[in-house]
Design a protein around this motif. Structure first.
Motif, mmCIF file in Angstrom:
data_model
loop_
_atom_site.group_PDB
_atom_site.id
_atom_site.type_symbol
_atom_site.label_atom_id
_atom_site.label_comp_id
_atom_site.label_asym_id
_atom_site.label_seq_id
_atom_site.Cartn_x
_atom_site.Cartn_y
_atom_site.Cartn_z
ATOM 1 N N LYS A 143 48.566 31.754 36.355
ATOM 2 C CA LYS A 143 49.184 32.506 35.446
ATOM 3 C C LYS A 143 48.627 33.912 35.869
ATOM 4 C CE LYS A 143 48.405 30.358 31.746
ATOM 5 N NZ LYS A 143 48.291 30.117 30.176
ATOM 6 N N PRO A 144 49.227 35.138 35.785
ATOM 7 C CA PRO A 144 50.870 35.150 35.412
ATOM 8 C C PRO A 144 51.504 34.877 36.919
ATOM 9 C CG PRO A 144 50.124 37.223 35.687
ATOM 10 C CD PRO A 144 48.897 36.441 35.555
ATOM 11 N N LEU A 167 50.338 24.886 34.823
ATOM 12 C CA LEU A 167 49.846 26.335 34.697
ATOM 13 C C LEU A 167 48.558 26.419 34.277
ATOM 14 C CD1 LEU A 167 53.400 27.418 32.723
ATOM 15 C CD2 LEU A 167 52.760 27.827 35.137
#
Length: 554
Positions: free
Chosen positions: A114-115, A90
């Motif tokens: 992200k997101p 991430l």
């Protein structure tokens, strides 16, 4: 039931971590176990515990930006434990270079910005593809008992034999051949380096346990539920199992005690082809399993890894003392302990037993000698059956027989099979006079019994079947035995028509009764017994008829 593969989510920000966990559980919770960690150190501890349980890990979903340990640093350590797990980072918009570096460093499979909302578009399709690839290419780890040790460890062999004879599936991990298994053993609290180490699916670990501890952990019954029984049977071979089936089926409270596993010597046979009702033959293990289940279904208790240390009589009961000190009373007792293989007393045996030298069939070891030259000592049915089994794996099986032919001690059908098997040779009038090797068997010295000449030959394994000695030490001094230790029963107790000393009843001993009223013997442990499975089963069943007759008189 197969353990669900694990999806591990790692992020130091609680809000993000909870969102990741929520989305993973929503979409994958039915088929996977989702776990989360707030730091790399915490996650690595969780992975170590999972590895010890042999739990599969399918995916790492890891934040790159974490204090103390970056996502890439974590993956570098994690893949040492789970190299086949799929790896996803991430990342924030500024982490692109770190993600690319991670591809080169740890073989990163994907990085997500992200997101990731909405997950139906930006998360699940990517993970679905990675998990589908994982399922297609990674075998799910074995979900059961694992035994880690070395092939040349006598204790490892003993544990494997115990599990196999009790029909308990296990996976063998050789730490000399498998570096991952060696690391798994090194991670246990085992400062003395004892082997074997046994890993259980629930995470428990046993290090070089005694058989009773192992049996209890595996769910076998090791303690009696009562202190007094109508009938106690010592020995779980065909005779003991026959007595247990008939005793329990006829309403007696019945307890069978065996020091290793039900089946006795017959239970180690790879194939019994002359037992009535099985035209294609049946393995000794399968026959023992069926009889054990039958006896238990009818109400018999079976104690495993318990040994009768001694027996004494205190009318109207007979008292069996177990090696652990427990005492059990019964109104009638059947001794069905059978026989065990005679020890081969030649130089080198003590060191190499369990390390290439085995007593009995040792079916658990056969596959490890694939394409090698193994030797079988003995000329009776048990040796012949073993030779036929080993011939499936070994390049060459040589049978060493002291006599002039196999005909004296072996069934005709088995001789025909051996003669028609090209990789079995039979050397008659030949004996082993020495075994050689440091940590494992390497060679044998053979002697020609006719001329006395000796020669040394290389050998991968030696399996010994050289006659039998009875297991009757627990009744020594109580019942009459012959000079070889076999128990005298029935007519054999009468000398010139006189009953045995101390016999107080007005009748003669029953056919299977010993010199102590109410104690019976069945199977190979008796003097003059016919050593066939069918005969042993019949004697065990017939003993119950005499037990009934005895109990009507007391």
């Amino acid at each position: 039931m197969t353990t669900k593969p694990v999806l591990l989510a790692l992020d130091d920000e609680p809000q993000v971590l909870n969102a990741v966990e929520r989305d993973l559980r929503h979409h994958y919770g039915h088929d996977y176990r989702v776990i989360k960690a707030g730091s790399g150190h915490e996650a690595l501890q969780a992975l170590a515990a999972l590895k010890q349980r042999n739990a599969p890990v399918a995916l790492f979903l890891v934040d790159q930006r974490m204090p103390g340990m970056t996502g890439t640093d974590f993956l570098t350590e994690a893949i040492k434990l789970y190299p086949d797990a799929r790896k996803v980072l991430l990342t924030a918009y500024a982490d692109t270079e770190a993600a690319i570096a991670s591809i080169n460093r740890v073989g990163l499979d994907h990085y997500l910005m992200k997101p990731w909302d909405p997950p139906e578009e930006n998360l699940y399709p990517i993970l679905d593809d990675l998990l589908g690839d994982w399922w297609a290419n990674v075998p799910v780890p074995y979900d059961g008992i694992r035994v880690a040790g070395t092939l040349w460890s006598a204790r490892s062999h003993e544990i494997k034999e115990f599990l196999a004879r009790n029909r308990l599936p296990y996976q063998w991990l050789d730490i000399e051949q498998d570096s991952e298994a060696a690391s798994l053993v090194a991670a246990t609290a085992n400062p003395q380096g004892l082997l074997p180490v046994i890993f259980f699916p629930d995470g428990d670990v046993l290090i070089d346990p005694d058989l009773r501890t192992l049996a209890a952990k595996c769910g076998l019954q090791t303690e009696a539920t009562a202190t007094t029984y109508d009938l106690i049977i010592i020995g779980g071979g065909p005779a003991g199992l026959g007595a247990a089936v008939y005793g329990a089926s006829e309403g007696m409270t019945t307890l069978l005690v065996d020091k290793e596993a039900t089946g006795g010597q017959a239970g180690t046979s790879s194939r019994i082809e002359n037992y009535l009702g099985f035209p294609n033959g049946i393995s000794g293990s399968d026959l023992a399993r069926r009889a054990t289940v039958q006896a238990q279904r009818l109400g018999a208790e079976i104690l495993t890894a318990q040994e009768a240390a001694s027996v004494h009589s205190a009318e109207p009961y007979h008292i069996v003392t177990l090696t652990g000190g427990a005492e059990l009373a019964c109104r009638a007792l059947v001794i069905a302990t059978g026989v065990e293989t005679r020890y081969l007393e030649v130089p080198g045996m003590e060191t190499l037993t369990g390390a290439g030298v085995y007593y009995g069939a040792a079916l658990t070891e056969a596959a490890y000698y694939r394409d090698q030259h193994v030797f079988v000592v003995g000329g009776a049915n048990s040796a012949g059956q073993a030779a036929m089994f080993f011939a499936r794996y070994a390049a060459q099986v040589t049978m060493l027989v002291r006599g002039t032919s196999l005909a004296k001690g072996m069934s005709h059908y088995l001789i025909n099979q051996i003669e028609s098997t090209p990789n079995i040779e039979v050397l008659t009038q030949t004996s082993v006079v020495e075994v050689h090797g440091q940590q494992k068997l390497e060679a044998l010295t053979l002697q020609d019994n006719a001329g006395g000449e000796t020669r040394r030959v290389p050998a991968a394994a030696l399996f010994i079947f050289i006659g039998a000695v009875p297991r009757t030490e627990m009744v020594a001094g109580l019942v009459e035995r012959n000079s070889a230790g076999f128990i005298l029963t029935g007519p054999d107790l009468l000398v010139d028509g006189r009953r045995p000393a101390g016999w107080k009843l007005r009748r003669d001993p029953y056919l299977l009764e010993t010199s102590v009223p109410g104690i019976f013997a069945a199977g190979d442990v008796r003097q003059g017994a016919v050593r066939r499975v069918a005969s042993a089963v019949g004697q065990g069943a017939n003993a119950i008829n005499f037990v009934h007759q005895y109990l009507r008189t007391v």
